[in-house]
Motif scaffolding. Structure first.
Motif, short mmCIF file in Angstrom:
data_model
loop_
_atom_site.label_atom_id
_atom_site.label_comp_id
_atom_site.label_asym_id
_atom_site.label_seq_id
_atom_site.Cartn_x
_atom_site.Cartn_y
_atom_site.Cartn_z
N TYR A 1 0.84 -1.20 0.00
CA TYR A 1 0.00 0.00 0.00
C TYR A 1 0.87 1.26 0.00
O TYR A 1 0.62 2.22 -0.71
CB TYR A 1 -0.88 -0.04 1.25
CG TYR A 1 -1.83 1.12 1.40
CD1 TYR A 1 -2.99 1.18 0.64
CD2 TYR A 1 -1.57 2.14 2.29
CE1 TYR A 1 -3.86 2.24 0.79
CE2 TYR A 1 -2.43 3.20 2.45
CZ TYR A 1 -3.58 3.24 1.70
OH TYR A 1 -4.44 4.30 1.85
N LYS A 2 1.93 1.19 0.81
CA LYS A 2 2.83 2.34 0.91
C LYS A 2 3.46 2.63 -0.44
O LYS A 2 3.50 3.77 -0.89
CB LYS A 2 3.90 2.02 1.96
CG LYS A 2 4.98 3.04 2.05
CD LYS A 2 5.92 2.72 3.20
CE LYS A 2 5.39 3.31 4.47
NZ LYS A 2 6.24 3.13 5.61
N ARG A 3 3.93 1.60 -1.10
CA ARG A 3 4.59 1.78 -2.39
C ARG A 3 3.61 2.19 -3.49
O ARG A 3 3.85 3.10 -4.25
CB ARG A 3 5.29 0.48 -2.81
CG ARG A 3 6.57 0.25 -2.08
CD ARG A 3 7.55 1.28 -2.48
NE ARG A 3 8.79 1.17 -1.74
CZ ARG A 3 9.93 1.72 -2.14
NH1 ARG A 3 9.96 2.43 -3.24
NH2 ARG A 3 11.01 1.60 -1.43
N ASN B 1 4.90 13.70 -6.35
CA ASN B 1 4.04 12.78 -7.10
C ASN B 1 3.22 13.50 -8.15
O ASN B 1 3.10 13.04 -9.28
CB ASN B 1 3.08 12.06 -6.14
CG ASN B 1 3.80 11.08 -5.23
OD1 ASN B 1 4.90 10.66 -5.55
ND2 ASN B 1 3.20 10.77 -4.11
N GLU C 1 -4.20 7.62 5.16
CA GLU C 1 -4.66 7.38 3.81
C GLU C 1 -5.83 6.43 3.87
O GLU C 1 -6.01 5.70 4.81
CB GLU C 1 -3.56 6.67 3.01
CG GLU C 1 -2.24 7.36 3.05
CD GLU C 1 -2.08 8.31 1.89
OE1 GLU C 1 -2.89 8.22 0.95
OE2 GLU C 1 -1.17 9.13 1.94
N ILE D 1 0.20 3.19 -3.34
CA ILE D 1 -0.70 4.32 -3.16
C ILE D 1 0.02 5.54 -2.60
O ILE D 1 -0.06 6.63 -3.15
CB ILE D 1 -1.88 3.95 -2.24
CG1 ILE D 1 -2.56 2.65 -2.72
CG2 ILE D 1 -2.87 5.08 -2.14
CD1 ILE D 1 -3.25 2.75 -4.05
N GLN D 2 0.76 5.35 -1.50
CA GLN D 2 1.36 6.52 -0.87
C GLN D 2 2.52 7.08 -1.68
O GLN D 2 2.76 8.27 -1.69
CB GLN D 2 1.82 6.16 0.55
CG GLN D 2 0.66 6.00 1.50
CD GLN D 2 1.11 5.46 2.84
OE1 GLN D 2 1.54 4.32 2.97
NE2 GLN D 2 1.01 6.27 3.87
N LYS D 3 3.26 6.20 -2.34
CA LYS D 3 4.41 6.69 -3.09
C LYS D 3 4.18 6.64 -4.60
O LYS D 3 5.08 6.95 -5.38
CB LYS D 3 5.65 5.88 -2.73
CG LYS D 3 6.23 6.25 -1.39
CD LYS D 3 7.60 5.63 -1.29
CE LYS D 3 8.29 6.08 -0.02
NZ LYS D 3 9.55 5.33 0.13
N ASP D 4 3.01 6.20 -5.00
CA ASP D 4 2.64 6.19 -6.41
C ASP D 4 3.66 5.42 -7.26
O ASP D 4 4.08 5.90 -8.31
CB ASP D 4 2.50 7.63 -6.91
CG ASP D 4 1.71 7.67 -8.20
OD1 ASP D 4 0.85 6.80 -8.38
OD2 ASP D 4 1.95 8.56 -9.03
N MET E 1 3.47 2.07 -8.74
CA MET E 1 2.64 0.89 -8.95
C MET E 1 3.46 -0.33 -9.39
O MET E 1 3.16 -1.45 -9.00
CB MET E 1 1.56 1.18 -9.99
CG MET E 1 0.40 1.97 -9.45
SD MET E 1 -0.48 1.04 -8.20
CE MET E 1 -1.68 2.25 -7.67
#
Lengths: 298, 484
Positions: free
Chosen positions: A256-258, B146, B58, A260-263, A265
């Motif tokens: 999830y961190k990679r 981002n 989040e 979503i949070q860090k975009d 994919m």
């Protein structure tokens, strides 16, 4: 005329009835799986998508945070399996026998936590295990004359908090599985054992455990998966995905961190694929050891 | 015929049940949306300056907190998103002014406030897919790398629209919201300049005067002053001069700005965290902790409930923080009115810069906007014009980037502004004093990685466990190198 034939055909009917499942299976399961597999070989930027081969997998091997997450998930999985199979089985046997009074009350009490939301229970546990002197657990420790602990800041104390949350929540559910398993055991077996003079322990060991095995295997399989895929409990306990020295980070949390949070994919998909492989391998080994792949003995 | 109808009906029911099944999957994900609501409170409280490190709340479900439509119904209709309701209220007020002044270019805007994590996630998705993005959107500093990664494919450059105001704006602050191609993509709210907050009321009780505080130039002076204070109160247990953070990088940013360092290396450089500035700061903090001069901030940093309580209890009497922390005093510690004095931060060596811009919101115009030029003009008017800046100062309490206002008496010394009267001195007097000493640490692609590792691991190792600074920084560098 043709449509009529089609609709009433014995051959097509099963497919039509199975269609909703097949469609949702293809759209929501097979497609994401294949696409995640492809994406795990890509570097997905804002505008560009580059094919990078096994670079993401290579990075995963060197990524210490991922290793920490993997160890955390693995430990959690082992401990939950060790706690959430023997105890529920014991409770189920107790409640199936004549030793316990007011069974309905106990069943309800054990099952009740499963109805709460993880979000709410996680928040409650966070408050209970807070590092302040006013947190419930620290109040208890102070009453026993022990010093207050920063529960969620060190590895083993936070592990206790996580396991307590997990056991509190899932013991009832697993007990329910075992109780339904016990119901399917033929009572005459116990009666004949009684006639032969078997003790309670012998009955448990030679009748209950072997005959309840299918349930045990089922519970073990889902527990392994649930343990490896745990995310929300730790997310709520630390009010987010960040914990001191990543003591609460799980594989799914890292995904999830990679993603979503860090975009990122591509890398997140790599983490996901590896998680899938680990879960598959562990469960295959487990099922193989339990003999589930052998031909049914009749 | 009847049978055919029946079978069609059955198929219909099946299809419908399948779809509702899908729907249920989404709602059963409710746990997620509760997480949002839970965290929404947090983020709303944290207002806008959640640094990337603590901006971790989040979730997956998107449920707007508030939706309002304002402006001229006959004007161009636009969508705007933010993660702080107060921001949208501010934009709505500026929209009214804009429509009055530009009757031929009126706008109507639907403002939507989402929780922090959701908004940025939704924005990124819509930019990636090229569909569904709002015309204007707030982007928090931690998420800037981002969102700005898409450069002018995603975002509309503001260079032209901001030209009337650009000369007055603090250049280092604008630079923080530029893309790697050098174009301006974000409009800032504030400088976020770091300053030192002193609890003068308590210091005076210990016999320390404002002159003593003003005489502090270096960190050595600061340490000496603190020791004097602690001695005066008899080294009371639980009382410290300051608290250091394990959950925030502010102290390290200040150290870097003082030495003119930047661990990110900018857009083209390689990140290097093994800097003397960082080492000096961490070593000094370790000494402070060992000598009982400082404590570790409860819950990791000072911008949380526990931190406010710590200040109210008088457990610490000084700390460095960005100017926007003033609003925390107004909102959470109103009883501290008249006690606090704001002045510049100490430095390691005389002559160094003493401040750095921290946190912020770089509002962007997306390429998907119905009228990019109009949206950009309105945005720059709202956030950069003197009218807009005055409202930012009065309503939101930020240290605005339009330097021409800093020395404007009716603005900086306006007694009707609560921020001007709350503290012992005028905040903008301090800002004027340090205006040429405010550094910038770039926020680039590697920044979230550094921040996260520092806040989760490095600071805990160094400050909680007393690990050797060089060793901890080497470990951090290894983690960072993996990503570049």
């Amino acid at each position: 005329m043709k449509t009529k034939n089609f609709l009433y055909s014995q051959k097509t009917a099963p497919y039509i009835f199975a269609l909703p499942f097949i469609l949702s299976f293809l759209i929501f399961w097979v497609y994401p799986l294949v696409s995640a597999f492809i994406m795990s070989f890509q570097d997905i930027g804002a505008i560009t998508v580059d094919w990078v081969g096994f670079k993401n997998y290579g990075k995963l091997l060197k990524d210490k945070v991922f290793h920490t997450a993997m160890i955390n998930s693995f430990e959690y999985m082992v401990f939950t399996c060790a706690l959430l199979i023997p105890f529920p089985m014991l409770y189920a046997v107790l409640m199936d026998g004549n030793l316990v009074k007011a069974k309905g009350v106990w069943k309800a009490l054990l099952y009740l936590p499963a109805l709460t939301s993880v979000v709410i229970s996680g928040t409650l546990f966070r408050l209970m295990f807070s590092e302040y002197k006013t947190g419930q657990m620290n109040v208890l420790l102070t009453m026993l004359g022990l010093p207050a602990i920063k529960w969620l800041k060190t590895k083993w104390t936070s592990e206790i908090a996580l396991l307590m949350l997990c056991c509190w929540r899932w013991t009832g559910v697993n007990t329910l599985y075992f109780m339904s398993g016990l119901k399917s055991i033929d009572k005459s077996l116990y009666e004949s054992a009684d006639i032969d003079g078997a003790t309670g322990w012998q009955k448990f060991k030679y009748i209950t455990i072997p005959l309840i095995k299918p349930t045990t295997i089922y519970v073990l399989t889902i527990s392994i998966y649930a343990g490896l895929a745990m995310f929300l409990e730790s997310f709520m306990l630390w009010a987010g995905n960040d914990s001191p020295k990543n003591i609460g980070l799980t594989i799914v949390g890292y995904l999830y961190k990679r993603g979503i949070q860090k975009d990122d994919m591509g890398y997140a998909c790599t983490v996901g694929v590896v998680l899938l492989l680990i879960a598959l391998v562990i469960n295959f080994i487990q099922l193989w050891l339990n003999g589930s792949f052998k031909k049914e003995e009749r | 015929m009847k049978k055919k109808l029946l079978s069609t009906l059955l198929c219909g029911v099946l299809a419908a049940s399948m779809l509702t099944g899908c729907g249920e999957v989404e709602t059963s994900d409710d746990t997620g949306s509760e997480a949002v609501e839970e965290s929404a409170d947090d983020t709303a409280e944290e207002a806008e300056e959640t640094e990337s490190a603590d901006a971790t709340e989040e979730s997956s479900e998107v449920e707007p907190d508030a939706v309002t439509t304002e402006g001229d119904p006959n004007g161009t209709h636009m969508e705007m998103w933010s993660f702080v309701e107060a921001h949208n209220t501010f934009y709505a007020k500026m929209l009214e002014k804009w429509n009055e002044e530009n009757p031929d270019r009126t706008i109507e805007i639907t403002f939507t406030t989402y929780p922090y994590g959701d908004m940025h996630q939704k924005l990124l998705m819509s930019l990636q897919t090229g569909e569904g993005a709002p015309d204007i959107c707030d982007v928090e500093m931690g998420q800037v790398p981002n969102v700005y990664e898409g450069l002018d494919t995603w975002l509309y450059p503001l260079d032209e629209a901001m030209s009337p105001y650009a000369d007055d704006m603090l250049a280092s602050r604008l630079a923080a919201y530029q893309g790697s191609d050098g174009q301006q993509y974000g409009a800032p709210f504030h400088v976020g300049a770091t300053v030192m907050y002193y609890n003068m009321a308590r210091l005076e009780e210990a016999g320390i005067t404002q002159e003593d505080v003003d005489a502090v130039v270096t960190w050595d002076d600061y340490t000496a002053l603190g020791e004097k204070y602690l001695e005066a109160i008899g080294n009371e247990e639980g009382k410290y001069f300051t608290s250091v953070d394990t959950g925030g990088t502010d102290w390290l940013w200040i150290a870097m700005a003082e030495y003119g360092d930047d661990w990110t290396g900018g857009f083209d450089g390689e990140a290097n965290v093994q800097l003397d500035s960082v080492k000096n700061m961490l070593t000094m903090q370790q000494e402070w902790l060992n000598s009982g001069f400082a404590e570790v901030s409860p819950d990791g940093h000072i911008d949380l409930e526990a931190g406010f309580q710590n200040i109210l209890d008088g457990n610490i009497v000084s700390f460095p923080k960005a100017m926007w922390y003033m609003s925390r005093f107004i909102n959470y510690m109103p009883e501290e009115e008249g006690n606090w004095y704001i002045t510049k931060c100490p430095v390691f060596e005389e002559g160094q810069n003493c401040s750095v811009g921290i946190g912020g919101t770089g509002t962007v115009v997306t390429q998907q906007s119905v009228d990019t030029a109009l949206a950009a003009d309105f945005l720059c008017y709202a956030k950069m014009s003197p009218e807009g800046e005055t409202m930012i100062w009065n309503d939101l309490g930020f240290d605005v980037c339009n330097t021409s206002l800093w020395s404007d008496d009716s603005f900086a010394h306006d007694e009707s502004n609560q921020y001007n009267t709350f503290f012992r001195n005028y905040p903008y007097d301090v800002l004027n004093d340090i205006s040429d000493q405010i550094g910038t640490i770039m926020t680039v692609k590697i920044s979230p990685t550094i921040n996260e590792y520092v806040c989760n691991t490095t600071l805990n190792e160094v400050l909680e466990e007393g690990m050797d600074v060089d060793e901890a920084l080497q470990e951090l560098q290894d983690a960072v190198d993996l990503e570049q």
